[in-house]
Design a protein around this motif. Sequence first.
Motif, PDB file in Angstrom:
ATOM      1  N   GLY A 109      -8.357 -21.883  -8.015  1.00  0.00           N
ATOM      2  CA  GLY A 109      -9.225 -20.955  -7.323  1.00  0.00           C
ATOM      3  C   GLY A 109      -9.002 -21.055  -5.828  1.00  0.00           C
ATOM      4  O   GLY A 109      -8.295 -21.954  -5.390  1.00  0.00           O
ATOM      5  N   THR A 110      -9.478 -20.079  -5.099  1.00  0.00           N
ATOM      6  CA  THR A 110     -10.412 -19.105  -5.600  1.00  0.00           C
ATOM      7  C   THR A 110      -9.706 -17.769  -5.829  1.00  0.00           C
ATOM      8  O   THR A 110      -9.162 -17.185  -4.896  1.00  0.00           O
ATOM      9  CB  THR A 110     -11.555 -18.870  -4.585  1.00  0.00           C
ATOM     10  OG1 THR A 110     -10.993 -18.522  -3.316  1.00  0.00           O
ATOM     11  CG2 THR A 110     -12.347 -20.130  -4.402  1.00  0.00           C
ATOM     12  N   THR A 111      -9.768 -17.326  -7.049  1.00  0.00           N
ATOM     13  CA  THR A 111      -9.137 -16.095  -7.469  1.00  0.00           C
ATOM     14  C   THR A 111      -9.658 -15.770  -8.857  1.00  0.00           C
ATOM     15  O   THR A 111     -10.332 -16.596  -9.483  1.00  0.00           O
ATOM     16  CB  THR A 111      -7.602 -16.236  -7.503  1.00  0.00           C
ATOM     17  OG1 THR A 111      -7.021 -15.013  -7.940  1.00  0.00           O
ATOM     18  CG2 THR A 111      -7.184 -17.324  -8.487  1.00  0.00           C
ATOM     19  N   VAL A 112      -9.310 -14.579  -9.353  1.00  0.00           N
ATOM     20  CA  VAL A 112      -9.634 -14.287 -10.744  1.00  0.00           C
ATOM     21  C   VAL A 112      -8.352 -14.118 -11.554  1.00  0.00           C
ATOM     22  O   VAL A 112      -8.383 -13.744 -12.704  1.00  0.00           O
ATOM     23  CB  VAL A 112     -10.492 -13.003 -10.874  1.00  0.00           C
ATOM     24  CG1 VAL A 112     -11.903 -13.287 -10.400  1.00  0.00           C
ATOM     25  CG2 VAL A 112      -9.869 -11.846 -10.108  1.00  0.00           C
ATOM     26  N   ASN A 113      -7.214 -14.423 -10.925  1.00  0.00           N
ATOM     27  CA  ASN A 113      -5.918 -14.186 -11.557  1.00  0.00           C
ATOM     28  C   ASN A 113      -5.536 -15.368 -12.449  1.00  0.00           C
ATOM     29  O   ASN A 113      -5.232 -16.440 -11.969  1.00  0.00           O
ATOM     30  CB  ASN A 113      -4.876 -13.985 -10.452  1.00  0.00           C
ATOM     31  CG  ASN A 113      -3.545 -13.546 -10.994  1.00  0.00           C
ATOM     32  OD1 ASN A 113      -3.384 -13.394 -12.198  1.00  0.00           O
ATOM     33  ND2 ASN A 113      -2.601 -13.336 -10.102  1.00  0.00           N
ATOM     34  N   THR A 114      -5.537 -15.149 -13.771  1.00  0.00           N
ATOM     35  CA  THR A 114      -5.171 -16.236 -14.690  1.00  0.00           C
ATOM     36  C   THR A 114      -3.711 -16.131 -15.118  1.00  0.00           C
ATOM     37  O   THR A 114      -3.249 -16.903 -15.941  1.00  0.00           O
ATOM     38  CB  THR A 114      -6.027 -16.199 -15.966  1.00  0.00           C
ATOM     39  OG1 THR A 114      -5.743 -14.974 -16.650  1.00  0.00           O
ATOM     40  CG2 THR A 114      -7.496 -16.282 -15.637  1.00  0.00           C
ATOM     41  N   PHE A 115      -3.004 -15.170 -14.579  1.00  0.00           N
ATOM     42  CA  PHE A 115      -1.584 -14.942 -14.884  1.00  0.00           C
ATOM     43  C   PHE A 115      -1.356 -14.604 -16.357  1.00  0.00           C
ATOM     44  O   PHE A 115      -0.260 -14.779 -16.875  1.00  0.00           O
ATOM     45  CB  PHE A 115      -0.721 -16.156 -14.501  1.00  0.00           C
ATOM     46  CG  PHE A 115      -0.809 -16.498 -13.039  1.00  0.00           C
ATOM     47  CD1 PHE A 115      -0.180 -15.703 -12.098  1.00  0.00           C
ATOM     48  CD2 PHE A 115      -1.536 -17.593 -12.610  1.00  0.00           C
ATOM     49  CE1 PHE A 115      -0.261 -16.007 -10.749  1.00  0.00           C
ATOM     50  CE2 PHE A 115      -1.631 -17.895 -11.268  1.00  0.00           C
ATOM     51  CZ  PHE A 115      -0.992 -17.102 -10.330  1.00  0.00           C
ATOM     52  N   SER A 116      -2.401 -14.132 -17.045  1.00  0.00           N
ATOM     53  CA  SER A 116      -2.198 -13.787 -18.452  1.00  0.00           C
ATOM     54  C   SER A 116      -1.265 -12.585 -18.570  1.00  0.00           C
ATOM     55  O   SER A 116      -0.598 -12.413 -19.586  1.00  0.00           O
ATOM     56  CB  SER A 116      -3.538 -13.508 -19.133  1.00  0.00           C
ATOM     57  OG  SER A 116      -4.282 -12.610 -18.340  1.00  0.00           O
ATOM     58  N   ASP A 117      -1.194 -11.769 -17.502  1.00  0.00           N
ATOM     59  CA  ASP A 117      -0.261 -10.642 -17.537  1.00  0.00           C
ATOM     60  C   ASP A 117       1.199 -11.114 -17.553  1.00  0.00           C
ATOM     61  O   ASP A 117       2.095 -10.369 -17.908  1.00  0.00           O
ATOM     62  CB  ASP A 117      -0.506  -9.705 -16.341  1.00  0.00           C
ATOM     63  CG  ASP A 117      -0.424 -10.443 -15.015  1.00  0.00           C
ATOM     64  OD1 ASP A 117      -0.739 -11.649 -14.999  1.00  0.00           O
ATOM     65  OD2 ASP A 117      -0.033  -9.827 -14.011  1.00  0.00           O
ATOM     66  N   ILE A 143      -3.961 -21.155 -18.144  1.00  0.00           N
ATOM     67  CA  ILE A 143      -4.519 -21.225 -16.797  1.00  0.00           C
ATOM     68  C   ILE A 143      -5.884 -20.541 -16.762  1.00  0.00           C
ATOM     69  O   ILE A 143      -6.026 -19.397 -17.187  1.00  0.00           O
ATOM     70  CB  ILE A 143      -3.575 -20.568 -15.754  1.00  0.00           C
ATOM     71  CG1 ILE A 143      -2.252 -21.328 -15.688  1.00  0.00           C
ATOM     72  CG2 ILE A 143      -4.238 -20.526 -14.384  1.00  0.00           C
ATOM     73  CD1 ILE A 143      -1.272 -20.769 -14.677  1.00  0.00           C
ATOM     74  N   PHE A 144      -6.873 -21.268 -16.245  1.00  0.00           N
ATOM     75  CA  PHE A 144      -8.162 -20.667 -15.944  1.00  0.00           C
ATOM     76  C   PHE A 144      -8.194 -20.324 -14.457  1.00  0.00           C
ATOM     77  O   PHE A 144      -7.449 -20.912 -13.661  1.00  0.00           O
ATOM     78  CB  PHE A 144      -9.310 -21.652 -16.212  1.00  0.00           C
ATOM     79  CG  PHE A 144      -9.517 -21.993 -17.659  1.00  0.00           C
ATOM     80  CD1 PHE A 144     -10.099 -21.078 -18.519  1.00  0.00           C
ATOM     81  CD2 PHE A 144      -9.147 -23.238 -18.152  1.00  0.00           C
ATOM     82  CE1 PHE A 144     -10.317 -21.395 -19.856  1.00  0.00           C
ATOM     83  CE2 PHE A 144      -9.363 -23.559 -19.489  1.00  0.00           C
ATOM     84  CZ  PHE A 144      -9.935 -22.635 -20.349  1.00  0.00           C
ATOM     85  N   ALA A 145      -9.061 -19.419 -14.102  1.00  0.00           N
ATOM     86  CA  ALA A 145      -9.227 -19.114 -12.691  1.00  0.00           C
ATOM     87  C   ALA A 145     -10.707 -19.142 -12.356  1.00  0.00           C
ATOM     88  O   ALA A 145     -11.545 -18.947 -13.241  1.00  0.00           O
ATOM     89  CB  ALA A 145      -8.639 -17.741 -12.371  1.00  0.00           C
ATOM     90  N   TYR A 146     -11.011 -19.421 -11.105  1.00  0.00           N
ATOM     91  CA  TYR A 146     -12.418 -19.393 -10.715  1.00  0.00           C
ATOM     92  C   TYR A 146     -12.539 -18.923  -9.273  1.00  0.00           C
ATOM     93  O   TYR A 146     -11.634 -19.127  -8.466  1.00  0.00           O
ATOM     94  CB  TYR A 146     -13.063 -20.764 -10.893  1.00  0.00           C
ATOM     95  CG  TYR A 146     -12.380 -21.892 -10.154  1.00  0.00           C
ATOM     96  CD1 TYR A 146     -12.672 -22.137  -8.818  1.00  0.00           C
ATOM     97  CD2 TYR A 146     -11.429 -22.692 -10.781  1.00  0.00           C
ATOM     98  CE1 TYR A 146     -12.055 -23.161  -8.133  1.00  0.00           C
ATOM     99  CE2 TYR A 146     -10.805 -23.722 -10.110  1.00  0.00           C
ATOM    100  CZ  TYR A 146     -11.117 -23.960  -8.786  1.00  0.00           C
ATOM    101  OH  TYR A 146     -10.494 -24.961  -8.109  1.00  0.00           O
ATOM    102  N   GLU A 147     -13.606 -18.266  -8.986  1.00  0.00           N
ATOM    103  CA  GLU A 147     -13.854 -17.903  -7.590  1.00  0.00           C
ATOM    104  C   GLU A 147     -15.353 -17.815  -7.346  1.00  0.00           C
ATOM    105  O   GLU A 147     -16.148 -17.820  -8.271  1.00  0.00           O
ATOM    106  CB  GLU A 147     -13.165 -16.581  -7.210  1.00  0.00           C
ATOM    107  CG  GLU A 147     -13.789 -15.348  -7.789  1.00  0.00           C
ATOM    108  CD  GLU A 147     -13.212 -14.073  -7.177  1.00  0.00           C
ATOM    109  OE1 GLU A 147     -12.205 -14.147  -6.453  1.00  0.00           O
ATOM    110  OE2 GLU A 147     -13.784 -13.007  -7.429  1.00  0.00           O
ATOM    111  N   ALA A 148     -15.691 -17.754  -6.072  1.00  0.00           N
ATOM    112  CA  ALA A 148     -17.094 -17.638  -5.702  1.00  0.00           C
ATOM    113  C   ALA A 148     -17.272 -16.305  -5.009  1.00  0.00           C
ATOM    114  O   ALA A 148     -16.499 -15.953  -4.136  1.00  0.00           O
ATOM    115  CB  ALA A 148     -17.489 -18.774  -4.768  1.00  0.00           C
TER     116      ALA A 148
END
Lengths: 321, 373, 305
Positions: free
Chosen positions: A120-128, A134-139
């Motif tokens: 983080g901080t991001t919402v990009n989990t690279f699933s594309d 990979i998890f992603a987290y942001e505030a």
Amino acid sequence: MMKCKKNIIIIVMISILVFSLGFGANAKAFRVAVIMPSSINDLAFSQSMYDAMVAIQEEMGKEEFQFVYSESMFVVADAAAAIRDYASEGYDLVIAHGSQYGSSLVEIAPDFPNTSFAWGTTVNTFSDQGITNIFAYEARSEEGGYVSGVLAAKLSQTGIIGVIGPIETGDAKLYVEGFKAGVLATKPDAQVNISWIGSFSDVALASEAAQTHINVGADVLTGTAQMVVGAIGVARQRGVLWFGTQADQTSLAPEVVVANQVYDWTVALKPMIQLVREGTRGGSAYVLTLANGGLKIVVNQEALVRKTIQDIIEGKIDIEL
Amino acid sequence: MKYRDIREISMNFIPIAAFLLALLIGAIMIAFLGVNPLVAYHALLNGAFGSINALADTVVKATPLLFVGLGICIAFRAGVLNIGGEGQLVVGALSATIICLVFPNLTGWILILIALFFGFLGGAIWAGIAGFLKAYFNVNEILSTIMLNYIAVYGMNYLLRGPIMDPLQVKLGSFIPQTARLSQAVDLPRFIPTRLHLGTIIAIFFAILVYIFLWRTTIGFRIRMIGQNIQASRASGINVQKYMVLAFFLSGALVGLGGAIEVIGVHHRMFTDGSATGFTGSAGFNGIVAALFGQLHPIGTIPASLLLGALLTGANKMQRVVQVPSALIGALNGLIVIFVVGSEYLRRRQTRRVERIMKVEHNSKNKNKKEDK
Amino acid sequence: MEAIIIGVLKSAIRLATPYLYASIGETIGQLSGVLNLGVDGVMLMGAFSAFFTVLKTGNLGLGLLVAIVVGGIFGLLIAFVNVTLKAQQGISGIGFYIFGLGLSSLLFRTMIGTVQTVSGFSPLSIPLLSNIPIVGEIFFRQNILVYGAFALVPISWFILNKTPLGLSIRAVGQHPEAADSLGVNIVRIRYLTVIFGGMLSGIAGASLSIALLNVFQQNLTNGMGFIAVALVYFGAWRPLSVLSGALLFSTVNAIQIWIQVKGINIPSDFTLMLPYIVTIVVLAAMAKRYVRPPKALNKPFERGE
């Protein structure tokens, strides 16, 4: 006959594996490694994650939850080596706590399909890109920024409010823009002055920025990132209100810190840990918001009371009955 | 005879002894933190050399140090101190990145060559400014390179959060200051399964090139002559100004090339954390140390940067294994630099002593020979 | 407008203070022939030790004294490596920088733990002078370490130009052989200047941690020591010119902040560059009054070799 033997061996091996996995999940502690860009006591971004780790450990117990960390990993190449190393040592979850680590993570994660990663901080989990661990987290730091902005506008007598940020990117940019929006929504004619320090570590420049803000009439200040500790000192010395973010900064200036937006990463980490235990290694993004309790506004009433009393004494407030 | 041999061998051990002494003091500090120093140093060694991956990490870490070290060798030989490595790395890396972003569709090898060339040129120009200011405006190079480091960082921040920011970052709303990943065609080949990339070979190739340049060409000779005696050089008709700019230019070029190789070999994109260090890992400073450990000789700089790379890589591993504050690693590195640099004089003095003894022995031998006749 | 000018110049004076201490110290060291690039590391050690002392005892004078002692000890070590061991000065300085940065952070971590504040030196109005309009507000309502920094300029000028000691320092930096033959103890002079420089760097650090900022954080100086070294070259080894360099750099920085605060629409990265660019350009424009560096700068002294 040979085939049969082979099959048996495979079956035995698989059952051992399943057995050990199923058993191991209960028997052994959940192990987390965290890589952080600054030090664990920066009263800002890194400390917020460290505090979350400590909180989870207290809740789950040392038997159940263990963590190690590498702090001050501002050199991205070193952080990448650390991420790879922790993964190869079999940690259940490796957290790369900095948006600059993302490109390293994309390279490393596919090599360790049995390890979970988070960043983080991001919402990009690279699933594309076909990556599933990979998890992603942001505030949504703009939310707390907005709340502080509204309060700041209400509290400001001069209608001039100063903001100090590191560089105009990421989390800092979101917070500052949220804050500004909050001020202007409350007091459309208010003036929000923003200064960027150009670094996360120039304490002296941040403190002079605070001085300058006050000199042009600001009576409420806010700022984000670890170099603002100098600015908080100035706010305290000159009796100007301060709004903090990322961690609770009240201890630095209890007289003037009105409220802090505090990140509680446990809100993102707990479901993540749960998923990993159940066998899901990544793919989801967690966002700290006011709604899910990941963002908290810690109000320091003492400063408010003090300020109001002072204003009445000085005649700045006219109580109409 | 035997005495001389021992002397000769012992003088090479002086820097090593200094190195060990620094580690010993480090061990005391580690013990103070409640950690067994032996465990810590075992982790350090293990982290630097313990596996193929560790070894590869060490070499990857050493590569930019070697490029900077080579640049420093040239500058030092010309009698100037280039402490602008950080800025030159950044500018070299940015130039290579921008050219890759502008021409994403070129064939791999051509684009790699162009990227390397732009890195080379970027670093050269950035250092060239300092050289030009020194040669024609008497602006001291320490001042200008320090200032240029800051200017490069602010320029980088501007570019990465604006014109060349990854469009995805704007779309996602996370505004991370980095470019998009560069085309895979421009990735330097790697020695799978490690992170080791072709850049290391390029660096060693350039080390040899720098050696040939400095000791086997006229231009190189003149650069060294200016470093040794500027007045004599001027008197012998060398255009000192021109060569000074050239020395800076080449020094920065090598550093810039190192920056470009970090981008296409390791990161595959450019990013910033607001400072230069996040990208450079302080290679701009550590490379100076590598150059000195290598006796300011391009070939000597190869093992020196490897040693330093091993130290830095291993120290990080040590931090992870025994969980000491990372600040300890910095303090330890500083101690090692101070001790090794401090021991240089003892080594030099020892060398001179050995030479004197050899001379005496040589003379007495000749005398004996004469007497025999 | 008047308030703005006062604000900007007051900022500039404050910003210039740590640079002044460190630069003057470095100037004296360089005049005797020793280059020390480790100023930033010593500043950090000074900043930490002053802060720690004040945090534990609340005694500001003691804090300052400890910073001076710690700076002096570092100066002694630097002198030992550079003068006695005749190390390559450019590189040993980088070693001291890395060491000071690491050690101060380590001590901070183990002995303090979290970011805290202390009440440091508060502004001290000088009677009469502080009542002068504008000037009084800018110059004479600062804290005592600011006054000290500015007082240091004429003092160091006097010592360097008007005393036998100053003459010896210069001689050692210009013609060590000649000075040696005249009986000047080169090693002693160099130790003296470098230790003094270390003490001043210690005060420079203290001026941040117990006067201007009143906090300590890892890497508090953020490279200020390097700027301080650069300013020595700007000032061409003359205290008064070092002062003008420090003031130029700091004033442009203060203006830069003000430009941002006023919301003038230039990307912040460009305004942040201003002090660095202006310093180079101004120095280049003054090229004609070029002063040669001390001849023996960065050169260890070896008698008869």
